[in-house]
Write a protein that holds these residues in place. Structure first.
Motif, PDB file in Angstrom:
ATOM      1  N   VAL A  15      13.050  40.442  71.041  1.00 19.94           N
ATOM      2  CA  VAL A  15      11.810  39.916  71.616  1.00 19.94           C
ATOM      3  C   VAL A  15      12.001  38.433  71.901  1.00 19.94           C
ATOM      4  CG1 VAL A  15       9.358  39.469  71.255  1.00 19.94           C
ATOM      5  CG2 VAL A  15      10.377  41.599  70.415  1.00 19.94           C
ATOM      6  N   VAL A  16      11.787  38.053  73.160  1.00 22.12           N
ATOM      7  CA  VAL A  16      11.856  36.651  73.576  1.00 22.12           C
ATOM      8  C   VAL A  16      10.447  36.223  73.967  1.00 22.12           C
ATOM      9  CG1 VAL A  16      12.824  35.009  75.227  1.00 22.12           C
ATOM     10  CG2 VAL A  16      14.223  36.929  74.406  1.00 22.12           C
ATOM     11  N   ILE A  17       9.930  35.210  73.306  1.00 19.54           N
ATOM     12  CA  ILE A  17       8.586  34.694  73.625  1.00 19.54           C
ATOM     13  C   ILE A  17       8.725  33.285  74.169  1.00 19.54           C
ATOM     14  CG2 ILE A  17       6.307  34.092  72.745  1.00 19.54           C
ATOM     15  CD1 ILE A  17       6.681  36.141  70.552  1.00 19.54           C
ATOM     16  N   GLN A  18       8.364  33.126  75.424  1.00 21.75           N
ATOM     17  CA  GLN A  18       8.283  31.794  76.012  1.00 21.75           C
ATOM     18  C   GLN A  18       6.824  31.366  75.927  1.00 21.75           C
ATOM     19  OE1 GLN A  18      10.584  30.316  79.534  1.00 21.75           O
ATOM     20  NE2 GLN A  18       8.588  30.296  80.515  1.00 21.75           N
ATOM     21  N   SER A  19       6.549  30.452  75.030  1.00 26.16           N
ATOM     22  CA  SER A  19       5.178  30.054  74.741  1.00 26.16           C
ATOM     23  C   SER A  19       4.761  28.895  75.636  1.00 26.16           C
ATOM     24  CB  SER A  19       5.063  29.654  73.266  1.00 26.16           C
ATOM     25  OG  SER A  19       3.735  29.334  72.942  1.00 26.16           O
ATOM     26  N   GLU A  20       3.700  29.115  76.374  1.00 29.67           N
ATOM     27  CA  GLU A  20       3.224  28.124  77.346  1.00 29.67           C
ATOM     28  C   GLU A  20       2.930  26.786  76.679  1.00 29.67           C
ATOM     29  OE1 GLU A  20       2.230  25.976  80.344  1.00 29.67           O
ATOM     30  OE2 GLU A  20       2.827  28.052  80.735  1.00 29.67           O
ATOM     31  N   SER A  21       3.637  25.749  77.120  1.00 29.16           N
ATOM     32  CA  SER A  21       3.400  24.357  76.712  1.00 29.16           C
ATOM     33  C   SER A  21       3.519  24.135  75.205  1.00 29.16           C
ATOM     34  CB  SER A  21       2.013  23.889  77.187  1.00 29.16           C
ATOM     35  OG  SER A  21       1.907  23.957  78.593  1.00 29.16           O
ATOM     36  N   PHE A  22       4.264  24.979  74.504  1.00 32.84           N
ATOM     37  CA  PHE A  22       4.368  24.831  73.053  1.00 32.84           C
ATOM     38  C   PHE A  22       5.238  23.623  72.710  1.00 32.84           C
ATOM     39  CE2 PHE A  22       6.103  25.638  68.825  1.00 32.84           C
ATOM     40  CZ  PHE A  22       4.939  25.931  68.123  1.00 32.84           C
ATOM     41  N   TYR A  23       4.663  22.746  71.917  1.00 29.23           N
ATOM     42  CA  TYR A  23       5.324  21.480  71.571  1.00 29.23           C
ATOM     43  C   TYR A  23       4.737  20.992  70.254  1.00 29.23           C
ATOM     44  CZ  TYR A  23       7.080  16.697  72.151  1.00 29.23           C
ATOM     45  OH  TYR A  23       7.726  15.489  71.989  1.00 29.23           O
ATOM     46  N   ASP A  24       5.594  20.568  69.351  1.00 30.51           N
ATOM     47  CA  ASP A  24       5.137  20.097  68.044  1.00 30.51           C
ATOM     48  C   ASP A  24       4.676  18.647  68.151  1.00 30.51           C
ATOM     49  OD1 ASP A  24       4.671  19.458  65.438  1.00 30.51           O
ATOM     50  OD2 ASP A  24       6.555  20.255  64.657  1.00 30.51           O
ATOM     51  N   LEU A  25       3.390  18.472  68.350  1.00 27.93           N
ATOM     52  CA  LEU A  25       2.821  17.135  68.526  1.00 27.93           C
ATOM     53  C   LEU A  25       2.749  16.338  67.230  1.00 27.93           C
ATOM     54  CD1 LEU A  25      -0.107  17.619  71.072  1.00 27.93           C
ATOM     55  CD2 LEU A  25       2.000  16.324  71.411  1.00 27.93           C
ATOM     56  N   ARG A  26       3.166  16.916  66.123  1.00 24.25           N
ATOM     57  CA  ARG A  26       3.188  16.143  64.887  1.00 24.25           C
ATOM     58  C   ARG A  26       4.168  14.981  64.992  1.00 24.25           C
ATOM     59  NH1 ARG A  26       3.810  21.158  60.770  1.00 24.25           N
ATOM     60  NH2 ARG A  26       5.417  21.605  62.323  1.00 24.25           N
ATOM     61  N   ARG A  27       5.135  15.107  65.905  1.00 22.67           N
ATOM     62  CA  ARG A  27       6.056  13.988  66.131  1.00 22.67           C
ATOM     63  C   ARG A  27       5.337  12.780  66.708  1.00 22.67           C
ATOM     64  NH1 ARG A  27       9.647  18.369  67.201  1.00 22.67           N
ATOM     65  NH2 ARG A  27       8.790  18.624  69.274  1.00 22.67           N
ATOM     66  N   GLN A  28       4.189  13.017  67.337  1.00 21.51           N
ATOM     67  CA  GLN A  28       3.379  11.927  67.883  1.00 21.51           C
ATOM     68  C   GLN A  28       2.202  11.587  66.965  1.00 21.51           C
ATOM     69  OE1 GLN A  28       4.857  14.248  69.990  1.00 21.51           O
ATOM     70  NE2 GLN A  28       6.246  12.582  70.543  1.00 21.51           N
ATOM     71  N   GLY A  29       2.239  12.063  65.739  1.00 17.49           N
ATOM     72  CA  GLY A  29       1.205  11.723  64.779  1.00 17.49           C
ATOM     73  C   GLY A  29      -0.043  12.575  64.844  1.00 17.49           C
ATOM     74  N   VAL A  30      -0.015  13.682  65.601  1.00 19.06           N
ATOM     75  CA  VAL A  30      -1.180  14.552  65.725  1.00 19.06           C
ATOM     76  C   VAL A  30      -1.216  15.518  64.542  1.00 19.06           C
ATOM     77  CG1 VAL A  30      -2.310  16.316  67.129  1.00 19.06           C
ATOM     78  CG2 VAL A  30      -1.177  14.369  68.225  1.00 19.06           C
ATOM     79  N   MET A  31      -2.391  15.698  63.960  1.00 19.55           N
ATOM     80  CA  MET A  31      -2.555  16.656  62.863  1.00 19.55           C
ATOM     81  C   MET A  31      -2.606  18.062  63.452  1.00 19.55           C
ATOM     82  SD  MET A  31      -2.585  14.866  60.117  1.00 19.55           S
ATOM     83  CE  MET A  31      -3.282  15.994  58.910  1.00 19.55           C
ATOM     84  N   LEU A  32      -1.495  18.771  63.362  1.00 18.60           N
ATOM     85  CA  LEU A  32      -1.363  20.068  63.994  1.00 18.60           C
ATOM     86  C   LEU A  32      -0.922  21.084  62.954  1.00 18.60           C
ATOM     87  CD1 LEU A  32      -1.504  21.386  66.819  1.00 18.60           C
ATOM     88  CD2 LEU A  32       0.924  20.860  67.094  1.00 18.60           C
ATOM     89  N   ASP A  33      -1.610  22.214  62.897  1.00 21.16           N
ATOM     90  CA  ASP A  33      -1.286  23.252  61.917  1.00 21.16           C
ATOM     91  C   ASP A  33      -0.319  24.251  62.542  1.00 21.16           C
ATOM     92  OD1 ASP A  33      -1.148  25.065  59.879  1.00 21.16           O
ATOM     93  OD2 ASP A  33      -3.201  25.813  60.111  1.00 21.16           O
TER      94      ASP A  33
END
Length: 510
Positions: free
Chosen positions: A239-257
Motif C-alpha cells: 500500500v502506497v499512500i501519497q498524502s496531500e500536503s502532508f508536512y510535519d510543521l513541528r519543525r516550524q514550531g507549530v503544535m501538531l499532533d
C-alpha cells in the motif's frame, strides 16, 4: 513592402526582448548568470521573430502583429510571475495543459468565481480589441504575401515536428538547459518566450527512454520456489499512500499532533525527509516517480508533467510489472479522474482499477473534499477482499482532503488556515495509523509507504519553499512482519524514486 515588414518584425522582436528582460526581473526574480541575456539575444530575437510571423500570418497587418507579439509576451510574463509568486516556479511549456483544468476547477488555482469571471472578461475585452484593430488597420500584406507568411510558418512547424534538433543546432546549450536544469534556471537564462519554444522543441527532440530491464522476481510466497526466494519478496499486499500536503510543521514550531507517525517510527524500515521536486502543487511529480522509479532529472522535459505522455514511461512502471506476475493493482484518487490526465495515464502505468470521486459518492467528506477516513475505509475493504481471493494487492492511494486553498468558509469550526491545516494533518496521521492496523490484522506480510507530496501553501509559511522536503515512512506490516530494531531505522533523506527502489528491493525485483 517586404523590407518594411522585416523592419517592423525586427523592431518588434527587439522591443519585445527588452520588455521580456525587464519584466522577468520584476515578475520572476532569480539568479542570472553574467552575460546570459547577451549570449542568448539571438535566440530571443529568433523566438520573437517566430511570434511576429505567427501574428502576421493570421492578421496580414504589420502594426497589429508587432503589438500582438509584445502583448503576448507581457501576458505570459504576468502569468509566469503569478505562478512564481505562489509555487516558486515559472511558467513552462507543459503548463498549457492546465488551461482546461483552470476552467473546470478554478478554486484549485486560487481563482474563485469572481476572478474566473474577471479572467473571461479580460479575454473578451482582448478579443474585442483585436477585432476592432483588425477593422481599423488596413491590410499591409497582399493575399499572396499572407500566403507566403503562412507557408513559412507551416514550414517551421513541420521542421519542429520532424527535425527539432535542426532548428536548435545554433543553440545546443539551450537544449541542454531546458532538458536538465530547474525551470527557474533555464527561464532566467533564455527568457520566458524563448524557453517555451525551446522546451516545445525539446519535447520532440528526445526519444522515449528505453524500457526498464525486467528482472524475474523472487517467488511471491510460492512454496515450490521457496528455496530460491528471498523471504522479503513474500508479500500479500503493498500500500502506497501519497498524502496531500502532508508536512510535519513541528519543525516550524507549530503544535501538531502526529501520534501515529511518531509511534510507527520505532518499527520503520525507513523514514525521514522526502526530497520532492515541487512546492505547493504538482502532486503528479512524486506520484509518477514512486510508480516508475524515474528520477525527476531523468525525465527530460516530461519531468514537469510526466502524465501528458505517460505511454513513453509505461515500461518503467512497477504496477505494470506486478500485474504480469499475478498481482491485482488499484489506484485511488477521490477526485476528477481527468485532472492531470490521470484517466489516461493511470491505466498505462499498469493500474487495473482506478477509483475516483464517483466511487465515493455519499461517503464522508471533510471540508470540500473526500475525507481521508473514507479512503482508509475503502482500502481496508479492498485489502480484506484481496485476502479472501488469496491474490497479492498493490494499492496506490492519492488523498485529497488536505488540498488547498485554506481560509474562510473551508471548515465550519474555524476560518484560520493554520488551524484548518492542522485538522487535516491529524486526519492524515490517523489514516497512516489505521492503515497499518488494517495491514497488521489482515495480511501475513505487507508493506506500507506513506509520504507527503509537497509542502502546503499556507499563509505565513513561505519559508517552506526554501526547504520543501516533506516526510515519509516505510513500514513492514502483517502477522509475520519483521519489526524494526530498537528505535527503528535511523532517519534519512530519500527521493520519490528512492521509495520505488525500496519497494523493488523488498519485492526482490532488483
Amino acid at each position: 513592402m517586404i523590407q518594411a515588414t522585416v523592419a517592423v518584425g525586427v523592431s518588434a522582436g527587439v522591443l519585445a526582448a527588452l520588455v521580456c528582460d525587464l519584466m522577468e526581473r520584476v515578475f520572476t526574480p532569480s539568479p542570472r548568470r553574467a552575460g546570459a541575456v547577451g549570449r542568448y539575444l539571438a535566440l530571443r530575437l529568433a523566438a520573437f521573430a517566430v511570434l511576429f510571423l505567427f501574428w502576421l500570418a493570421l492578421s496580414a497587418r504589420e502594426a497589429f502583429a508587432a503589438t500582438a507579439s509584445i502583448i503576448t509576451t507581457a501576458v505570459f510574463l504576468v502569468i509566469s510571475g503569478e505562478k512564481t509568486r505562489y509555487l516558486k516556479e515559472p511558467f513552462v511549456i507543459t503548463d498549457f495543459a492546465f488551461l482546461t483544468h483552470l476552467v473546470r476547477h478554478p478554486d484549485l488555482f486560487y481563482l474563485g468565481w469572481r476572478k474566473t469571471v474577471g479572467v473571461f472578461a479580460a479575454i473578451g475585452g482582448l478579443v474585442a480589441f483585436i477585432v476592432g484593430w483588425m477593422i481599423l488597420e488596413p491590410r499591409t500584406l497582399t493575399w499572396a504575401g499572407q500566403g507566403i507568411a503562412f507557408g513559412v510558418l507551416l514550414l517551421l512547424f513541420g521542421l519542429a515536428f520532424a527535425v527539432p534538433r535542426l532548428l536548435l543546432a545554433p543553440w545546443p546549450q539551450a537544449l541542454g538547459l531546458v532538458s536538465l536544469e530547474p525551470a527557474r534556471v533555464f527561464v532566467s537564462r533564455l527568457g520566458l518566450v524563448p524557453s517555451l519554444m525551446v522546451s516545445g522543441l525539446a519535447l520532440r527532440a528526445f526519444p522515449a527512454p528505453a524500457p526498464r530491464p525486467i528482472r524475474a522476481p523472487a517467488a511471491n510466497g510460492s512454496p515450490a520456489a521457496a528455496h530460491v526466494a528471498d523471504a522479503r519478496s513474500a508479500y500479500d499486499a503493498v500500500v502506497v499512500i501519497q498524502s496531500e500536503s502532508f508536512y510535519d510543521l513541528r519543525r516550524q514550531g507549530v503544535m501538531l499532533d502526529l501520534a501515529g507517525l511518531d509511534a510507527l517510527k520505532g518499527r520503520a524500515l525507513a523514514h525521514g525527509r522526502l526530497v520532492v521536486p515541487c512546492y505547493g502543487a504538482y502532486t503528479l511529480r512524486p506520484e509518477f516517480a514512486v510508480s516508475t522509479g524515474l528520477a525527476f532529472a531523468d525525465q527530460g522535459m516530461d519531468r514537469f508533467h510526466p502524465y501528458l505522455r505517460a505511454r513513453r514511461f509505461a515500461g518503467h512502471a512497477l504496477p505494470g510489472e506486478l500485474v504480469a506476475d499475478g498481482w491485482d493493482t488499484m489506484f485511488i484518487h477521490p477526485y476528477d479522474p481527468h485532472f492531470f490526465s490521470r484517466a489516461r495515464a493511470v491505466p498505462l502505468l499498469g493500474f487495473q482499477r482506478f477509483l475516483t470521486e464517483a466511487d465515493f459518492q455519499g461517503k464522508e467528506r471533510f471540508g470540500p473534499y473526500v475525507a481521508d477516513a473514507a479512503v482508509g475505509q475503502r482500502m481496508r475493504a479492498e485489502i480484506a477482499a484481496a485476502r479472501d481471493k488469496a491474490r497479492p494487492l498493490y494499492i496506490m492511494a492519492v488523498t485529497m482532503e488536505a488540498h488547498d486553498p485554506y481560509g474562510v468558509g473551508r471548515l465550519p469550526e474555524t476560518d484560520d488556515p493554520l488551524e484548518q491545516y492542522c485538522r487535516h494533518a491529524a486526519h492524515a496521521d490517523a489514516l497512516l495509523a489505521s492503515t497499518v492496523e488494517a495491514l497488521d490484522a489482515l495480511t501475513e506480510r505487507s508493506l506500507l509507504v506513506f509520504y507527503g507530496d509537497h509542502a502546503p501553501l499556507l499563509p505565513g509559511f513561505d519559508m517552506l519553499a526554501d526547504d520543501p522536503r516533506t516526510d515519509y515512512i516505510v513500514i513492514e506490516c502483517g502477522h509475520g512482519a519483521a519489526r524494526g530494531g530498537a528505535g527503528g531505522a535511523a532517519p534519512g533523506d530519500c527521493a520519490p524514486d528512492g521509495l520505488n527502489a525500496i519497494l523493488r528491493r523488498m519485492l526482490g525485483r532488483e
